[in-house]
Scaffold this motif. Sequence first.
Motif, PDB file in Angstrom:
ATOM      1  N   ILE A 165       0.868  -1.185   0.000  1.00 46.45           N
ATOM      2  CA  ILE A 165       0.000   0.000   0.000  1.00 46.45           C
ATOM      3  C   ILE A 165       0.899   1.227   0.000  1.00 46.45           C
ATOM      4  O   ILE A 165       1.785   1.361   0.839  1.00 46.45           O
ATOM      5  CB  ILE A 165      -0.927   0.015   1.237  1.00 46.45           C
ATOM      6  N   ASN A 166       0.677   2.117  -0.950  1.00 45.73           N
ATOM      7  CA  ASN A 166       1.421   3.374  -1.017  1.00 45.73           C
ATOM      8  C   ASN A 166       0.587   4.483  -0.392  1.00 45.73           C
ATOM      9  O   ASN A 166      -0.596   4.637  -0.708  1.00 45.73           O
ATOM     10  CB  ASN A 166       1.762   3.723  -2.465  1.00 45.73           C
ATOM     11  N   ILE A 193      -4.838  16.645   8.283  1.00 43.78           N
ATOM     12  CA  ILE A 193      -3.922  16.032   7.330  1.00 43.78           C
ATOM     13  C   ILE A 193      -4.740  15.076   6.472  1.00 43.78           C
ATOM     14  O   ILE A 193      -5.399  14.184   6.991  1.00 43.78           O
ATOM     15  CB  ILE A 193      -2.798  15.273   8.057  1.00 43.78           C
ATOM     16  N   ARG A 194      -4.728  15.305   5.172  1.00 38.33           N
ATOM     17  CA  ARG A 194      -5.479  14.444   4.245  1.00 38.33           C
ATOM     18  C   ARG A 194      -4.529  13.385   3.700  1.00 38.33           C
ATOM     19  O   ARG A 194      -3.510  13.706   3.084  1.00 38.33           O
ATOM     20  CB  ARG A 194      -6.068  15.276   3.116  1.00 38.33           C
ATOM     21  N   VAL A 195      -4.859  12.134   3.958  1.00 37.59           N
ATOM     22  CA  VAL A 195      -4.005  11.007   3.601  1.00 37.59           C
ATOM     23  C   VAL A 195      -4.687  10.178   2.517  1.00 37.59           C
ATOM     24  O   VAL A 195      -5.886   9.924   2.584  1.00 37.59           O
ATOM     25  CB  VAL A 195      -3.746  10.120   4.841  1.00 37.59           C
ATOM     26  N   GLU A 196      -3.892   9.746   1.531  1.00 38.73           N
ATOM     27  CA  GLU A 196      -4.401   8.891   0.474  1.00 38.73           C
ATOM     28  C   GLU A 196      -3.656   7.560   0.518  1.00 38.73           C
ATOM     29  O   GLU A 196      -2.447   7.523   0.734  1.00 38.73           O
ATOM     30  CB  GLU A 196      -4.179   9.539  -0.889  1.00 38.73           C
ATOM     31  N   ALA A 197      -4.380   6.471   0.315  1.00 33.93           N
ATOM     32  CA  ALA A 197      -3.785   5.138   0.195  1.00 33.93           C
ATOM     33  C   ALA A 197      -4.116   4.599  -1.189  1.00 33.93           C
ATOM     34  O   ALA A 197      -5.217   4.803  -1.697  1.00 33.93           O
ATOM     35  CB  ALA A 197      -4.334   4.212   1.265  1.00 33.93           C
ATOM     36  N   ARG A 198      -3.138   3.881  -1.777  1.00 34.94           N
ATOM     37  CA  ARG A 198      -3.336   3.361  -3.126  1.00 34.94           C
ATOM     38  C   ARG A 198      -2.591   2.036  -3.260  1.00 34.94           C
ATOM     39  O   ARG A 198      -1.502   1.869  -2.746  1.00 34.94           O
ATOM     40  CB  ARG A 198      -2.810   4.350  -4.155  1.00 34.94           C
ATOM     41  N   TYR A 199      -3.227   1.096  -3.964  1.00 36.59           N
ATOM     42  CA  TYR A 199      -2.563  -0.151  -4.335  1.00 36.59           C
ATOM     43  C   TYR A 199      -2.474  -0.182  -5.853  1.00 36.59           C
ATOM     44  O   TYR A 199      -3.495  -0.283  -6.541  1.00 36.59           O
ATOM     45  CB  TYR A 199      -3.311  -1.373  -3.813  1.00 36.59           C
ATOM     46  N   LYS A 200      -1.272  -0.054  -6.366  1.00 37.30           N
ATOM     47  CA  LYS A 200      -1.018  -0.031  -7.810  1.00 37.30           C
ATOM     48  C   LYS A 200      -2.037   0.848  -8.520  1.00 37.30           C
ATOM     49  O   LYS A 200      -2.123   2.039  -8.267  1.00 37.30           O
ATOM     50  CB  LYS A 200      -0.979  -1.444  -8.384  1.00 37.30           C
TER      51      LYS A 200
END
Length: 167
Positions: free
Chosen positions: A44-45, A78-85
């Motif tokens: 997870i990025n 704080i706005r955080v984003e998670a991404r998988y590929k």
Amino acid sequence: FIYPNSPSLLTLAKSPDVSADVGSLTVFAYLYDQFSNPITGAEINWDILSGTATISSTSTTVNGTAGAILFSKQAGEIRVEARYKYSPFSTIICKILPGSTTSIVLTVSPNNGVAGGNFTFFVVSQDSFTNETPDYAGTLSLSGDSEITTQTPFLGSKTLFFRLEQA
């Protein structure tokens, strides 16, 4: 044995809001396929979209969960984003609250004045990281050799305006 399909759902959760004194909180990502099977071993990025913080990438565990620690000493959202590929991404808002009040700062503008001129006093309570502590209640007292005496309550910060008149 059923193997999970391609990721189709990424959801986020976080630990409760923390103060800048603590400075870190945990953010969790949950990665599932279209049949709600957890995806294991997926990296997870994480990205900070707004606010000041650091966070690092992590991999999902057997139950499809990845936890990351967010660090910040600056109060705010704080706005955080998670991404998988290339799968769908997800965002969450984390809050760092001001720490305990450690100082009161008083500024005066201008530094020098003339009769008939104005002075502005600004008082603000701050934590050890210079975040304003808006819940701090105090009283600003100004007094002088003559008739200048005032006591003004404030909560977090206060701006006072004065005019100097020639006697």
